[in-house]
Design a protein around this motif. Structure first.
Motif, mmCIF file in Angstrom:
data_model
loop_
_atom_site.group_PDB
_atom_site.id
_atom_site.type_symbol
_atom_site.label_atom_id
_atom_site.label_comp_id
_atom_site.label_asym_id
_atom_site.label_seq_id
_atom_site.Cartn_x
_atom_site.Cartn_y
_atom_site.Cartn_z
ATOM 1 N N SER A 305 41.439 30.644 104.262
ATOM 2 C CA SER A 305 40.681 31.402 104.691
ATOM 3 C C SER A 305 40.116 31.321 105.727
ATOM 4 O O SER A 305 39.662 30.880 107.054
ATOM 5 C CB SER A 305 39.689 30.935 103.244
ATOM 6 N N GLU A 306 38.606 32.425 105.083
ATOM 7 C CA GLU A 306 37.812 32.423 107.324
ATOM 8 C C GLU A 306 36.575 31.961 107.300
ATOM 9 O O GLU A 306 35.938 31.830 105.978
ATOM 10 C CB GLU A 306 37.792 34.276 106.979
ATOM 11 N N VAL A 307 36.135 31.302 107.773
ATOM 12 C CA VAL A 307 35.490 30.868 108.142
ATOM 13 C C VAL A 307 34.732 31.809 109.478
ATOM 14 O O VAL A 307 34.867 32.488 110.524
ATOM 15 C CB VAL A 307 35.446 29.674 108.959
ATOM 16 N N LYS A 308 33.098 32.044 109.364
ATOM 17 C CA LYS A 308 32.087 32.893 110.293
ATOM 18 C C LYS A 308 32.038 32.005 111.665
ATOM 19 O O LYS A 308 31.963 31.042 111.815
ATOM 20 C CB LYS A 308 31.165 33.023 109.248
ATOM 21 N N GLY A 309 32.398 32.826 112.759
ATOM 22 C CA GLY A 309 32.154 32.334 113.589
ATOM 23 C C GLY A 309 29.839 33.443 114.055
ATOM 24 O O GLY A 309 29.788 33.062 113.094
ATOM 25 N N VAL A 310 30.077 32.196 115.070
ATOM 26 C CA VAL A 310 28.064 32.277 115.529
ATOM 27 C C VAL A 310 27.820 34.234 115.304
ATOM 28 O O VAL A 310 26.845 33.701 114.934
ATOM 29 C CB VAL A 310 27.524 31.171 116.535
ATOM 30 N N ASN A 311 28.663 34.402 116.732
ATOM 31 C CA ASN A 311 27.918 35.779 116.539
ATOM 32 C C ASN A 311 28.277 36.901 115.460
ATOM 33 O O ASN A 311 26.886 37.559 115.432
ATOM 34 C CB ASN A 311 29.382 36.109 118.030
ATOM 35 N N ASP A 312 29.170 36.256 114.484
ATOM 36 C CA ASP A 312 28.781 37.603 112.921
ATOM 37 C C ASP A 312 27.979 36.670 112.258
ATOM 38 O O ASP A 312 27.060 37.994 112.011
ATOM 39 C CB ASP A 312 30.701 37.291 112.519
ATOM 40 N N LEU A 313 27.475 35.470 112.490
ATOM 41 C CA LEU A 313 26.208 34.753 111.895
ATOM 42 C C LEU A 313 25.434 35.466 112.727
ATOM 43 O O LEU A 313 23.624 35.966 111.413
ATOM 44 C CB LEU A 313 26.285 33.731 111.805
ATOM 45 N N VAL A 314 25.050 35.382 113.586
ATOM 46 C CA VAL A 314 23.704 35.901 114.101
ATOM 47 C C VAL A 314 23.455 37.108 113.510
ATOM 48 O O VAL A 314 21.648 37.540 113.411
ATOM 49 C CB VAL A 314 23.629 35.346 115.500
ATOM 50 N N ALA A 315 24.687 37.874 113.922
ATOM 51 C CA ALA A 315 23.518 39.438 112.981
ATOM 52 C C ALA A 315 23.706 39.481 111.745
ATOM 53 O O ALA A 315 22.570 39.578 111.151
ATOM 54 C CB ALA A 315 25.422 40.388 113.019
#
Lengths: 493, 335
Positions: A305-315
């Motif tokens: 599965s996918e784990v979200k990274g910091v940069n995407d979470l910031v948006a």
């Protein structure tokens, strides 16, 4: 430094310090209650000596936990009065319950236990030991419920811009506290286990070439400590895993920060060790030793599965919680500025790893010591003794890193938004602080840190003295010259 | 009575418990070097409160926690406005708290001396501090409409703070001396009784002045009754002590605390923090209170929790009810 940063430093210093005493108190008080139970049930003098020796060390530590705890309760109102106004309706309740239902029991029955030897019947006295040691756990539960509410607000509705409690049951059974409590208690037992192992190994080694009437005490303590340490470590892994899975749901940014994972990955690998600048903006700067797909497994229990990274979470966070702080003069320099949603990555990344690594080493040393002293063997190696003694510090440090991780990992929020909760139900740390002058918060930070520093020296000096005093030093003085009816005090300060 | 008013009364009761119980244990600390002339005597004094001081102190923590839960606005305004006095108070509680456990852990006169003076100074400072903060709260704090302090770190301190500090310290001194007379035998008992009889009438002057001041300001029947209770209790306590009835004197002084807390909280009602900047900024019970649901939950907790506390704390005092004296002290034994 401005008031916000001073208040944060003070909270960090006083809380980490308080939580050096707390886990030892929790873990050791229950173990001592267990030792006393063994003595009452079997009548074996070895268990009495264990109770007395470890009980003495427990008390030296207990006093510090008590006095540093008072500061904790006061500083919400002193340094964080906006926070207190905002959350009081829901956050105050578990704190007040802790006082009324747990801390009263702890302090009263501790007094009875200390002074009650020979004055109370054996069974009543034992019951006092259980009362105060179980109360330390109840205490921990209420405090963790309060903290968990900040991590994951539940059981409230939003009225006039403030949370209003709708269900105390939801607050006390927050999934976050159900995961944090076993993890914290296991951490407390890890501390107590390593404490027993280190000191017991040292005593066995010290008397390796002479007869020691107390050797059974040290052997039993070593065995108990090593097993408690090992079982705690397993419990820490299991509960930590549950906590992490929950955290990926509740606070995805915190977990991405734990990994310093800047870009979303599918599947995501777990970074064991990284070299380079962890800024979150640009992953190419970082060289990392990675176990493929392990992070996906930790987050979701699968390898794909996918784990979200910091940069995407910031948006995502900017969209949900805003891009800029409100233009409120109370926010000082931050008013109207962009909100930085990324926690301090080097701190979160490394504290997470140190927490796990140090905990593992300490449990390993305990088991190694147990193996090397099997079947009546005595520790011969100076290195084993050194390792066991130094290992005492490791679970303390691991606990601290765990708290530093979880508290710094939720920045810039003091009350983290619940992703499936009520819209608007969050608070930025910058909004929480009292309107004070920097001078007075400096005064508070400096005096508390200085007093805590001096007390740390005193406590360590006393612990060392009473460790070296051994069983003899902890046994009550004999008073042959007094009649029985004159025995008003079997113990006195 | 609505739930918020009930909680106002509960907070008053928690303060009562605190001032009653820690009042005398602060008093014992304040008098350590006056009444304890030799090391064994000082040990006797410390051990009169040894098993109970920690339980006594929890009353304050619960008063603080209950204020947080039931009146977040009160907790937030008071604790941030009284920042510096509370910091000093906290440092004093820290010093006192570790003293009990650490003083006897090293067999050295110098070590014990240091802790003795920590106990004496911290007891004085904590008593004066808690009196100053409580009484100033009753007369009003310099808060703006948001409940935040107007002015510098010491803006809250005024003559009421001084009077409040002296009043509580004077009372604690007498109650401490009477407690020692009640709990010890021999020379110390006689000395403590003599001190209470001689110093008592002077030591309670600030308290009486404070109560009369509050009485004049409020001028209500309830207020004057409470003041009368305090005065009558203090006078009878003196007479009972003169007749060697220390237990009765101690209880009567406890009644004086009841009257004092009644007077102060009746004067505070219906406010929790009156503002000295502008009466319109004052926080009322209703302004500062939590939601009815939270108060209801807390009421249930208090309903079951408080009687249990009274029972097991009462039992502790029963277990350690005997008078102690120098010859009861176990020998010093440290590694």
């Amino acid at each position: 430094m401005d008031v916000l940063n001073l208040a944060r430093w003070q909270f960090g210093i006083t809380t980490v310090y308080h939580f050096l005493m707390v886990p030892l108190t929790i873990g050791l008080s229950l173990l001592v209650a267990g030792m006393q139970t063994a003595w009452v049930r079997t009548g074996d003098d070895k268990y009495l000596r264990m109770t007395k020796f470890w009980g003495k060390l427990l008390l030296i530590n207990f006093a510090m936990g008590v006095v540093t705890g008072i500061v904790q309760e006061f500083q919400f109102g002193m340094n964080w009065n906006e926070y207190s106004r905002f959350v009081g309706d829901v956050f105050g309740a578990p704190l007040a319950m802790e006082g009324l239902l747990a801390f009263f029991v702890e302090s009263t029955f501790l007094g009875l236990w200390i002074f009650g030897w020979d004055r109370l019947s054996k069974r009543v006295h034992l019951a006092c030991a259980w009362a105060f040691s179980l109360a330390t756990m109840v205490s921990a539960y209420f405090i963790l419920a309060a903290n968990s509410w900040m991590q994951h607000p539940v059981g409230v509705r939003f009225v006039d811009g403030k949370p209003q409690m709708t269900s105390i049951g939801d607050v006390l059974t927050n999934p976050t506290v159900l995961a944090a409590f076993p993890h914290t208690i296991a951490g407390a037992f890890a501390v107590a286990g390593a404490f027993l192992v280190g000191i017991a190994v040292w005593w066995l080694w010290r008397r390796r070439d002479t007869d020691d009437e107390h050797r059974p005490v040290w052997r039993a303590s070593l065995k108990l400590g090593a097993w408690v340490g090992a079982v705690s470590f397993v419990a820490l892994l299991v509960s930590g895993d549950a906590q992490a899975k929950l955290m990926f749901e509740q606070q995805p940014m915190k977990m991405a920060a734990a990994e310093a994972l800047c870009a979303t990955e599918e599947p995501a690998g777990f970074s064991v060790f990284a070299v380079g600048e962890l800024t979150g903006q640009d992953c190419t700067q970082v060289k990392s030793l990675t176990v493929p797909a392990l992070l996906s497994f930790l987050a979701n229990g699968d390898l794909t599965s996918e784990v979200k990274g910091v940069n995407d979470l910031v948006a995502e966070y900017q969209e949900r919680y805003g891009e800029y702080y409100p233009d409120d003069p109370a926010l000082g320099e931050l008013a109207g500025k962009p909100i930085d949603y990324v926690p301090n990555l080097p701190v979160t990344y490394w504290s997470f790893r140190l927490m796990i690594g140090l905990g593992a080493i300490s449990a390993g040393v305990g088991l190694l010591a147990l193996w090397l002293t099997r079947g009546g063997r005595l520790p011969r190696s100076r290195w084993l003794v050194r390792a066991a003694l130094w290992s005492i510090a490791l679970p303390f440090a691991a606990n601290s890193f765990g708290w530093i991780f979880t508290e710094m990992g939720r920045q810039p929020f003091v009350v983290v938004p619940n992703p499936v909760g009520i819209d608007g139900m969050w608070m930025f740390t910058a909004q929480a602080v009292s309107r004070l002058s920097a001078g007075e918060v400096w005064a508070s930070l400096i005096t508390l840190t200085a007093v805590y520093g001096v007390l740390a020296v005193v406590e360590i000096y006393l612990l060392r003295k009473y460790v070296r005093g051994g069983v003899e030093g902890a046994m009550p003085p004999r008073r042959a010259d007094q009649a029985d009816d004159d025995n008003v005090l079997s113990f006195a300060y | 009575m609505d739930l918020a008013t009930l909680w106002f009364v509960i907070i008053a009761v928690l303060w009562l418990g605190y001032l009653f119980l820690e009042g005398f244990d602060f008093g014992v600390g304040m008098l350590l070097r006056v009444l304890g002339r030799t090391e064994p005597e000082r040990r006797v004094l410390i051990n009169t409160i040894g098993p109970v001081w920690d339980g006594n102190e929890v009353w304050l923590l619960v008063a603080g926690g209950a204020t947080f839960a039931a009146f977040p606005g009160w907790y937030a305004s008071l604790f941030s406005t009284a920042y510096v006095p509370l910091l000093i108070f906290l440092l004093a509680l820290i010093g006192r708290g570790v003293m009990f456990e650490y003083r006897g852990k090293v067999d050295s006169d110098r070590w014990r001396n240091v802790w003795d003076w920590i106990l004496v100074v911290c007891s004085w400072v904590a008593t004066i501090g808690v009196g100053a903060v409580l009484v100033t709260n009753v007369f009003g704090l310099p808060i703006d409409e948001a409940g935040n302090r107007v002015g510098g770190p010491l803006a809250m301190l005024d003559w009421y703070s001084v009077l409040g500090g002296l009043a509580v310290a004077g009372y604690a001194l007498v109650h401490g001396a009477v407690f020692i007379a009640l709990k010890t035998e021999g020379d110390i008992r006689a000395r403590a009784r003599r001190l209470a009889l001689r110093a008592g009438p002077i030591a309670v002057v600030p308290l009486v002045a404070l109560l009369v001041l509050v009485g004049l300001r409020e001028n209500t029947t309830f207020g004057w009754i409470a003041v009368a209770i305090v005065l009558a209790a203090a006078v009878i306590a003196w007479l009972r002590l003169a007749a060697w009835q220390e237990g009765q004197a101690f209880a009567l002084l406890g009644l004086a605390v009841v009257g004092t807390v009644m007077t102060l909280f009746a004067a505070l009602h219906p406010y929790v923090v009156p503002s000295t900047v502008d009466p319109a900024f004052s926080l009322t019970i209703a302004d500062a209170a939590s939601s009815p649901y939270t108060l209801e939950v807390m009421s249930w907790v208090a309903l079951f929790g408080t009687p249990a506390v009274l029972i097991y704390q009462g039992w502790t005092y029963w277990v350690f009810r005997q008078r102690i004296a120098v010859h009861h002290m176990p020998p010093v034994k440290v590694p």
